[in-house]
Structure formats: C-alpha cells, structure tokens
Scaffold this motif. Sequence first.
Motif, PDB file in Angstrom:
ATOM      1  N   THR A  42      -2.460  -4.993  33.385  1.00  0.00           N
ATOM      2  CA  THR A  42      -3.735  -5.663  33.182  1.00  0.00           C
ATOM      3  C   THR A  42      -4.767  -5.213  34.218  1.00  0.00           C
ATOM      4  OG1 THR A  42      -2.600  -7.601  32.312  1.00  0.00           O
ATOM      5  CG2 THR A  42      -4.872  -7.908  33.032  1.00  0.00           C
ATOM      6  N   GLY A  43      -5.951  -4.845  33.754  1.00  0.00           N
ATOM      7  CA  GLY A  43      -7.001  -4.424  34.682  1.00  0.00           C
ATOM      8  C   GLY A  43      -8.179  -3.829  33.956  1.00  0.00           C
ATOM      9  N   GLY A  44      -9.362  -3.976  34.541  1.00  0.00           N
ATOM     10  CA  GLY A  44     -10.558  -3.394  33.969  1.00  0.00           C
ATOM     11  C   GLY A  44     -10.930  -3.971  32.621  1.00  0.00           C
ATOM     12  N   GLY A  45     -10.535  -5.219  32.367  1.00  0.00           N
ATOM     13  CA  GLY A  45     -10.828  -5.840  31.083  1.00  0.00           C
ATOM     14  C   GLY A  45      -9.840  -5.519  29.993  1.00  0.00           C
ATOM     15  N   GLN A  46      -8.835  -4.670  30.292  1.00  0.00           N
ATOM     16  CA  GLN A  46      -7.827  -4.287  29.303  1.00  0.00           C
ATOM     17  C   GLN A  46      -6.536  -5.055  29.566  1.00  0.00           C
ATOM     18  OE1 GLN A  46      -7.391  -0.082  28.534  1.00  0.00           O
ATOM     19  NE2 GLN A  46      -5.274  -0.290  27.878  1.00  0.00           N
ATOM     20  N   PRO A  47      -5.970  -5.708  28.537  1.00  0.00           N
ATOM     21  CA  PRO A  47      -4.722  -6.450  28.731  1.00  0.00           C
ATOM     22  C   PRO A  47      -3.554  -5.534  29.059  1.00  0.00           C
ATOM     23  CG  PRO A  47      -5.822  -7.081  26.684  1.00  0.00           C
ATOM     24  CD  PRO A  47      -6.491  -5.836  27.179  1.00  0.00           C
ATOM     25  N   ARG A 101      -4.293  -0.251  19.347  1.00  0.00           N
ATOM     26  CA  ARG A 101      -5.497  -1.019  19.032  1.00  0.00           C
ATOM     27  C   ARG A 101      -6.339  -1.233  20.290  1.00  0.00           C
ATOM     28  NH1 ARG A 101      -5.313  -3.093  13.790  1.00  0.00           N
ATOM     29  NH2 ARG A 101      -6.869  -4.704  14.229  1.00  0.00           N
ATOM     30  N   HIS A 102      -5.673  -1.457  21.423  1.00  0.00           N
ATOM     31  CA  HIS A 102      -6.418  -1.547  22.689  1.00  0.00           C
ATOM     32  C   HIS A 102      -7.146  -0.241  22.970  1.00  0.00           C
ATOM     33  CE1 HIS A 102      -3.590  -4.902  24.379  1.00  0.00           C
ATOM     34  NE2 HIS A 102      -4.500  -5.378  23.557  1.00  0.00           N
ATOM     35  N   MET A 103      -6.488   0.878  22.716  1.00  0.00           N
ATOM     36  CA  MET A 103      -7.105   2.179  22.948  1.00  0.00           C
ATOM     37  C   MET A 103      -8.329   2.370  22.065  1.00  0.00           C
ATOM     38  SD  MET A 103      -3.501   4.303  23.190  1.00  0.00           S
ATOM     39  CE  MET A 103      -4.215   5.908  22.824  1.00  0.00           C
ATOM     40  N   ARG A 104      -8.211   1.989  20.805  1.00  0.00           N
ATOM     41  CA  ARG A 104      -9.331   2.125  19.869  1.00  0.00           C
ATOM     42  C   ARG A 104     -10.521   1.274  20.313  1.00  0.00           C
ATOM     43  NH1 ARG A 104      -6.751   0.352  14.438  1.00  0.00           N
ATOM     44  NH2 ARG A 104      -8.888   0.698  13.631  1.00  0.00           N
ATOM     45  N   VAL A 105     -10.230   0.015  20.677  1.00  0.00           N
ATOM     46  CA  VAL A 105     -11.306  -0.882  21.104  1.00  0.00           C
ATOM     47  C   VAL A 105     -11.943  -0.381  22.397  1.00  0.00           C
ATOM     48  CG1 VAL A 105     -11.830  -3.213  21.922  1.00  0.00           C
ATOM     49  CG2 VAL A 105     -10.378  -2.900  19.912  1.00  0.00           C
ATOM     50  N   HIS A 106     -11.118   0.087  23.337  1.00  0.00           N
ATOM     51  CA  HIS A 106     -11.649   0.530  24.626  1.00  0.00           C
ATOM     52  C   HIS A 106     -12.613   1.701  24.450  1.00  0.00           C
ATOM     53  CE1 HIS A 106     -10.616   0.990  29.172  1.00  0.00           C
ATOM     54  NE2 HIS A 106     -11.910   1.082  28.939  1.00  0.00           N
ATOM     55  N   THR A 107     -12.207   2.689  23.668  1.00  0.00           N
ATOM     56  CA  THR A 107     -13.097   3.827  23.440  1.00  0.00           C
ATOM     57  C   THR A 107     -14.351   3.390  22.700  1.00  0.00           C
ATOM     58  OG1 THR A 107     -11.140   5.263  23.337  1.00  0.00           O
ATOM     59  CG2 THR A 107     -13.223   6.185  22.553  1.00  0.00           C
ATOM     60  N   GLY A 123     -16.960  -7.254  30.560  1.00  0.00           N
ATOM     61  CA  GLY A 123     -16.367  -6.742  29.332  1.00  0.00           C
ATOM     62  C   GLY A 123     -14.956  -7.236  29.149  1.00  0.00           C
ATOM     63  N   GLN A 124     -14.468  -7.148  27.910  1.00  0.00           N
ATOM     64  CA  GLN A 124     -13.102  -7.551  27.605  1.00  0.00           C
ATOM     65  C   GLN A 124     -12.616  -6.780  26.393  1.00  0.00           C
ATOM     66  OE1 GLN A 124     -11.262  -9.836  29.531  1.00  0.00           O
ATOM     67  NE2 GLN A 124      -9.589  -8.952  28.360  1.00  0.00           N
ATOM     68  N   ILE A 125     -11.343  -6.363  26.447  1.00  0.00           N
ATOM     69  CA  ILE A 125     -10.720  -5.592  25.376  1.00  0.00           C
ATOM     70  C   ILE A 125      -9.636  -6.445  24.740  1.00  0.00           C
ATOM     71  CG2 ILE A 125      -9.302  -3.551  24.874  1.00  0.00           C
ATOM     72  CD1 ILE A 125     -10.660  -2.382  27.508  1.00  0.00           C
ATOM     73  N   ASP A 128      -7.980  -6.732  18.414  1.00  0.00           N
ATOM     74  CA  ASP A 128      -8.771  -6.726  17.188  1.00  0.00           C
ATOM     75  C   ASP A 128     -10.270  -6.592  17.450  1.00  0.00           C
ATOM     76  OD1 ASP A 128      -6.588  -7.230  15.293  1.00  0.00           O
ATOM     77  OD2 ASP A 128      -6.447  -9.169  16.311  1.00  0.00           O
ATOM     78  N   LYS A 129     -10.685  -6.958  18.641  1.00  0.00           N
ATOM     79  CA  LYS A 129     -12.110  -6.935  18.958  1.00  0.00           C
ATOM     80  C   LYS A 129     -12.300  -6.701  20.449  1.00  0.00           C
ATOM     81  CE  LYS A 129     -12.353 -11.952  19.587  1.00  0.00           C
ATOM     82  NZ  LYS A 129     -13.015 -13.205  19.142  1.00  0.00           N
ATOM     83  N   GLY A 130     -13.538  -6.463  20.834  1.00  0.00           N
ATOM     84  CA  GLY A 130     -13.891  -6.302  22.241  1.00  0.00           C
ATOM     85  C   GLY A 130     -15.336  -6.708  22.427  1.00  0.00           C
ATOM     86  N   ARG A 131     -15.729  -6.800  23.683  1.00  0.00           N
ATOM     87  CA  ARG A 131     -17.129  -7.156  23.952  1.00  0.00           C
ATOM     88  C   ARG A 131     -17.573  -6.561  25.274  1.00  0.00           C
ATOM     89  NH1 ARG A 131     -17.270 -10.161  28.993  1.00  0.00           N
ATOM     90  NH2 ARG A 131     -15.591 -11.697  28.969  1.00  0.00           N
TER      91      ARG A 131
END
Length: 242
Positions: A42-47, A101-107, A123-125, A128-131
Amino acid sequence: MTLPSSQPLFLSDVYMRECAATVVAHTAEGGIVLDQCLFYPTGGGQPGDSGTLVWDGKTLEIATAVKGEGGQVVLVPAAPVALPGVGIKLVQYLDWERRHRHMRVHTALHLLSVVLPLPVTGGQIGADKGRLDFLMPEPPEDRDAVEGALNELIDMDLPVSELWITEEELAAKPELVKTMMVKPPRGRGPIRLVQIGEGASRIDLQPCGGTHVARTGEIGALRLGKIENKGKQNRRVNIHLM
C-alpha cells in the motif's frame, strides 16, 4: 540512468503473477516477510496486492501488503492462522485480476492529469474506479470533452515505460512533480519516473512508484464520474472502468 539493481519484483516485472520465495521473517503483528516479493505494498494512493501463499499442500490467503521497516514488504494474512515458518520455501500467487485493474486505473489517472493539467492535491486508486483531487476553483465547463479526451489518449495506445533520474536532476525540474501533498522520497537514491509515450509523442512524465499497464490501450474505455466540490479551491474528479 539504468534501473537500480535493487528493483523489487512488483516493479521489475509488473506482469509476473506467481513466483517462488522463502520466508525470512515474521512481524510482531503476524505479518510475513519474503526474500523476494511480488505483492505491491500500500502506498501512493494504490492499495496493497492480495493473493495466496502455497507450501507443503497448505494455502494462506493474503489480504494485503504494507511497507515494513527498512523497505521490507510485509504480507498481511486475511485471518489469524498459523504462518509458514522462517526458512520455508513457498510459491506466491497474486490476485492478478485485482492487480491488473489497479494498473489500469493508475495509468488512467496519469492520463487524467494530462487532460486536466492542474496541481494534484490527492488521489486514490481502486479496482473499479479512481479519483484525483485538483486545485480547481471551477469545475470543467464540458464534462463530455474531458471524457472524450481521456478515451482518445487511451485509443492512441501509447507505450508506458519508466526512466530513472537522480535527486539532483529532479530538483532541477520541479515541474515533473504534479502532486502538491505527496513528494517523491529523498535520500533513497535514484527516483523512478513513469512516462507515457516516447520521444516527440510523449505526453506525460512524472515521479511514481506504482504499477502500470504497458500501453494505454490496455486500460479500456473509461467513464467520467462525479466531479465533487471539496472546498473553495478543490475539485474531486472520479473515473470508472467500463
């Protein structure tokens, strides 16, 4: 600059789904440390990644991974059960669908920062979604134009790759850092940059320690979600995988 020799597995090959490892330690909280780890912490908004460990006919479900002391990655079991002992050899398996899916949202969020070239305040990853939160006093005038621009960049199928620079080089190019609240770590050697596109077709370059797809086309179609008011100067822009 060449890639550091200490690059962890979850960054040196983000498409690796399974790997043998040896247990080197347990933490006081019941976590597991391996000699080489596939799980992104976990880090940088990515689970953190989830998955399983398998050894001697036994299976242990891993709920997430977190950062431990000295840069270690600590795997957190989904339930308080007996752990594989130190020295045990095992195989680690990622929950690949969730990671991907995390990779797709992050990019996709990196692309959002291109379409909306404003300072990022958070930001948050998710799977299914991100912001992203932007320093944005007024919302975009045309939501459809933002969504269309995002999907156009995806359809360009641009390559996504990494570069490395020194701390001194980054200090000389502060414009590379888009995030206002989170700064790249200092005092740890070379800093990883993620670039989208190459040469004259490069559209983005920024410090990032997370996992990404190899090409923007891999993201798939996106839908722009809510644009929320988060204060006088901030707007939260949500995106969703289709």
